[in-house]
Scaffold this motif. Structure first.
Motif, PDB file in Angstrom:
ATOM      1  N   LYS A   1       0.806  -1.213   0.000  1.00 33.05           N
ATOM      2  CA  LYS A   1       0.000   0.000   0.000  1.00 33.05           C
ATOM      3  C   LYS A   1       0.844   1.268   0.000  1.00 33.05           C
ATOM      4  O   LYS A   1       0.313   2.373  -0.102  1.00 33.05           O
ATOM      5  N   MET A   2       2.159   1.099   0.130  1.00 30.18           N
ATOM      6  CA  MET A   2       3.047   2.252   0.216  1.00 30.18           C
ATOM      7  C   MET A   2       3.897   2.377  -1.046  1.00 30.18           C
ATOM      8  O   MET A   2       4.345   1.373  -1.595  1.00 30.18           O
TER       9      MET A   2
ATOM     10  N   VAL B   1       3.328  11.886  16.301  1.00 32.64           N
ATOM     11  CA  VAL B   1       4.468  10.990  16.106  1.00 32.64           C
ATOM     12  C   VAL B   1       5.549  11.280  17.138  1.00 32.64           C
ATOM     13  O   VAL B   1       6.067  10.380  17.807  1.00 32.64           O
ATOM     14  N   LEU B   2       5.879  12.548  17.299  1.00 28.61           N
ATOM     15  CA  LEU B   2       7.000  12.940  18.158  1.00 28.61           C
ATOM     16  C   LEU B   2       6.731  12.701  19.639  1.00 28.61           C
ATOM     17  O   LEU B   2       7.672  12.623  20.435  1.00 28.61           O
ATOM     18  N   LYS B   3       5.473  12.587  20.027  1.00 30.44           N
ATOM     19  CA  LYS B   3       5.166  12.304  21.429  1.00 30.44           C
ATOM     20  C   LYS B   3       5.737  10.966  21.892  1.00 30.44           C
ATOM     21  O   LYS B   3       5.917  10.738  23.091  1.00 30.44           O
TER      22      LYS B   3
ATOM     23  N   VAL C   1      12.667   7.089  13.233  1.00 32.47           N
ATOM     24  CA  VAL C   1      11.522   7.932  12.891  1.00 32.47           C
ATOM     25  C   VAL C   1      11.880   9.418  12.988  1.00 32.47           C
ATOM     26  O   VAL C   1      11.643  10.192  12.050  1.00 32.47           O
ATOM     27  N   ALA C   2      12.457   9.839  14.118  1.00 29.88           N
ATOM     28  CA  ALA C   2      12.721  11.261  14.336  1.00 29.88           C
ATOM     29  C   ALA C   2      13.771  11.803  13.377  1.00 29.88           C
ATOM     30  O   ALA C   2      13.655  12.936  12.883  1.00 29.88           O
ATOM     31  N   TYR C   3      14.800  11.001  13.098  1.00 29.77           N
ATOM     32  CA  TYR C   3      15.850  11.457  12.184  1.00 29.77           C
ATOM     33  C   TYR C   3      15.283  11.663  10.779  1.00 29.77           C
ATOM     34  O   TYR C   3      15.640  12.619  10.091  1.00 29.77           O
TER      35      TYR C   3
ATOM     36  N   LYS D   1      -1.215  10.597   4.805  1.00 30.40           N
ATOM     37  CA  LYS D   1      -1.289   9.133   4.872  1.00 30.40           C
ATOM     38  C   LYS D   1       0.036   8.514   5.265  1.00 30.40           C
ATOM     39  O   LYS D   1       0.095   7.549   6.043  1.00 30.40           O
ATOM     40  N   PHE D   2       1.137   9.073   4.752  1.00 21.83           N
ATOM     41  CA  PHE D   2       2.450   8.496   5.056  1.00 21.83           C
ATOM     42  C   PHE D   2       2.773   8.516   6.546  1.00 21.83           C
ATOM     43  O   PHE D   2       3.384   7.583   7.074  1.00 21.83           O
ATOM     44  N   LEU D   3       2.374   9.577   7.250  1.00 20.50           N
ATOM     45  CA  LEU D   3       2.672   9.659   8.681  1.00 20.50           C
ATOM     46  C   LEU D   3       2.037   8.502   9.442  1.00 20.50           C
ATOM     47  O   LEU D   3       2.581   8.024  10.434  1.00 20.50           O
ATOM     48  N   ARG D   4       0.873   8.031   8.951  1.00 21.97           N
ATOM     49  CA  ARG D   4       0.221   6.884   9.585  1.00 21.97           C
ATOM     50  C   ARG D   4       0.831   5.567   9.112  1.00 21.97           C
ATOM     51  O   ARG D   4       1.125   4.682   9.915  1.00 21.97           O
ATOM     52  N   GLN D   5       1.003   5.426   7.800  1.00 20.90           N
ATOM     53  CA  GLN D   5       1.460   4.156   7.241  1.00 20.90           C
ATOM     54  C   GLN D   5       2.965   3.942   7.424  1.00 20.90           C
ATOM     55  O   GLN D   5       3.427   2.804   7.382  1.00 20.90           O
ATOM     56  N   GLY D   6       3.693   5.014   7.602  1.00 20.69           N
ATOM     57  CA  GLY D   6       5.137   4.910   7.753  1.00 20.69           C
ATOM     58  C   GLY D   6       5.570   4.953   9.196  1.00 20.69           C
ATOM     59  O   GLY D   6       5.744   3.925   9.854  1.00 20.69           O
ATOM     60  N   TYR D   7       5.712   6.155   9.736  1.00 20.64           N
ATOM     61  CA  TYR D   7       6.236   6.336  11.085  1.00 20.64           C
ATOM     62  C   TYR D   7       5.403   5.599  12.143  1.00 20.64           C
ATOM     63  O   TYR D   7       5.924   4.813  12.936  1.00 20.64           O
ATOM     64  N   LYS D   8       4.096   5.872  12.161  1.00 18.10           N
ATOM     65  CA  LYS D   8       3.270   5.329  13.239  1.00 18.10           C
ATOM     66  C   LYS D   8       3.099   3.820  13.127  1.00 18.10           C
ATOM     67  O   LYS D   8       3.016   3.115  14.139  1.00 18.10           O
ATOM     68  N   LYS D   9       3.089   3.314  11.904  1.00 16.04           N
ATOM     69  CA  LYS D   9       2.979   1.867  11.723  1.00 16.04           C
ATOM     70  C   LYS D   9       4.224   1.164  12.259  1.00 16.04           C
ATOM     71  O   LYS D   9       4.135   0.112  12.896  1.00 16.04           O
TER      72      LYS D   9
END
Length: 456
Positions: free
Chosen positions: A178-179, A293-295, A258-260, A230-238
């Protein structure tokens, strides 16, 4: 046996160079290498090139053709399905517009013979074509050969180009269909959470093409709305959710990965396109997504990122939903910047930039410069000076329009950073300094002969 997976989509201009770089390896091709060309419904002459190579090397090159375009993730997954026959095989990925150095597979073979228990290893990356030189992540190869993600959390791995996979890691490796962006980083790091170690193969070089026309997936992804929502959910948070499932928490390594990567949204070079893609009305919601994400990222992890201070302050500000700046304290002839007692940077380590000699009326023969360091924006009463053998010359302020913006907001304004200065003719070298309200800070040294030929 090395098995090279190459997804192919409208790359007739580059494909031969990529395949030839595998065939021409110093490790004999016919006995050691198989190539899997996955043609993803190309509409140019890419398939003809694939078929030519298969005809020439029927025992070593294999072609699969999709009847409709599937995307790079599915193409790579199909390549894995074709290639995985024996656990002793080593799979490596090559994008069709990139290439291998001639000794890359030989270096990899030597590495896995030395470290048979390592199931994943990566190569150094060098740019070619529109940009040349080493990738900034190559510093990792100077320090060690094996990265343990439980100990070395600041050693992120994102790319599959030039990534070697075997054994248990190969069994687990899959791309999210999906990405179409960051699918490689997600796949790599999900597997690393199980393997926990990966190798760094020094002097094994993967050449990554920077195209003149900026048509690569990485370049075009900045102009896709999916990159900002969408990427913030499917990438970092996933990836973070998967880490919690495997480890019970988001470990520092995944936090750093993720942060870098997320820091690139704050980099100065990306601000123009971001402001084009995110409207003023959409910006608060976009910042909220970044904050969510950063939390999950500890402050210590953010502070460990090797980047400019405005970016670190920006990440912390997004995390806490309020403006955060570094503390500064003048001590022992220096201005020291810190956050919660942890030292981050020093003003004495920064450099005055020389722009050239002035020939404008009133400033003839004077040297023009700028002190626009990311850690400090000069105040109205600050000034730059030069010093040699106990003699000091004060500069004259000169206009400077440079500023740093993040998401449309000024984070550094350098209107007081420009200057001109009359350097005495008999000085052969001198040292720069900055006068602050609390005292002076000495900066870099300049050899006059090295700047005499500069022009304004």
């Amino acid at each position: 046996m090395f098995k090279v997976i190459i997804p192919v989509y409208n790359v007739e201009k580059y494909l031969k160079e990529a395949v030839d770089s595998v065939i021409a390896q110093s490790l004999p091709f016919s006995d050691n290498v198989k190539i899997y060309l996955i043609n993803d419904k190309s509409t140019d002459g890419s398939l003809d090139i694939c078929n030519e190579y298969q005809k020439k090397y029927p025992d070593n090159i294999f072609v699969h053709v999709f009847e409709k375009n599937q995307g790079v993730a599915i193409a790579r997954n199909y390549g894995l399905k074709m290639a995985k026959k024996d656990e002793s095989d080593i799979v490596v990925f090559l994008d069709a517009d990139d290439k291998f150095d001639k000794d890359m597979l030989k270096k990899a073979k030597e590495f896995f013979e030395k470290y048979p228990d390592i199931d994943m290893a990566t190569t150094e990356r060098f740019f070619f074509d529109a940009q040349e030189g080493p990738h900034k992540a190559n510093w990792r190869f100077e320090d060690k050969e094996i990265v343990d993600i439980n100990e070395d959390f600041t050693y992120p791995q994102y790319f599959v180009g030039g990534l070697f996979i075997k054994g248990k890691a190969l069994k687990k490796f899959r791309f999210n269909k999906k990405m179409d962006f960051w699918e490689d980083a997600l796949a790599v790091n999900k597997v690393l959470l199980s393997c926990e170690k990966y190798g760094l193969i020094k002097d094994a070089i993967y050449y990554y093409r920077r195209r003149e026309d900026e048509t690569s997936l990485v370049d075009s992804s900045w102009r896709s709305k999916d990159r900002y929502n969408k990427f913030l959910r499917q990438g970092y948070k996933k990836l973070m959710r998967y880490c919690r499932l495997k480890k019970g928490k988001v470990i520092p390594y995944i936090q750093f990965v993720v942060a870098y990567h997320l820091r690139i949204y704050l980099l100065e070079n990306n601000q123009e396109v971001i402001m084009e893609m995110i409207s003023e009305e959409e910006m608060p919601k976009f910042k909220k997504r970044l904050q969510s994400v950063l939390k999950s990222v500890d402050d210590d992890v953010i502070l460990s990122i090797n980047t400019r201070m405005p970016v670190i302050e920006g990440l912390l500000s997004l995390k806490y939903g309020r403006k955060i700046t570094m503390d500064s304290e003048y001590k022992d002839g220096d201005l020291v910047f810190s956050y919660n007692g942890q030292e981050f940077d020093r003003l004495s380590e920064k450099t005055v930039r020389i722009l050239g000699w002035q020939d404008k009326e009133g400033y003839e023969g004077m040297l023009r410069g700028r002190f626009s360091t990311p850690v400090y924006a000069m105040k109205e009463d600050d000034y730059i000076f030069a010093e040699s053998n106990g003699q000091r010359v004060k500069s004259i302020r000169h206009g400077c329009k440079k500023r740093i913006k993040i998401f449309g907001k000024n984070v550094r304004n350098y209107k007081y950073a420009g200057f001109v200065i009359d350097i005495p003719e008999d000085w052969t070298s001198f040292r720069w300094g900055i006068h602050l309200e609390d005292g002076d800070v000495m900066l870099n040294e300049t050899i006059k002969s090295e700047i005499e030929d500069m022009e304004e």
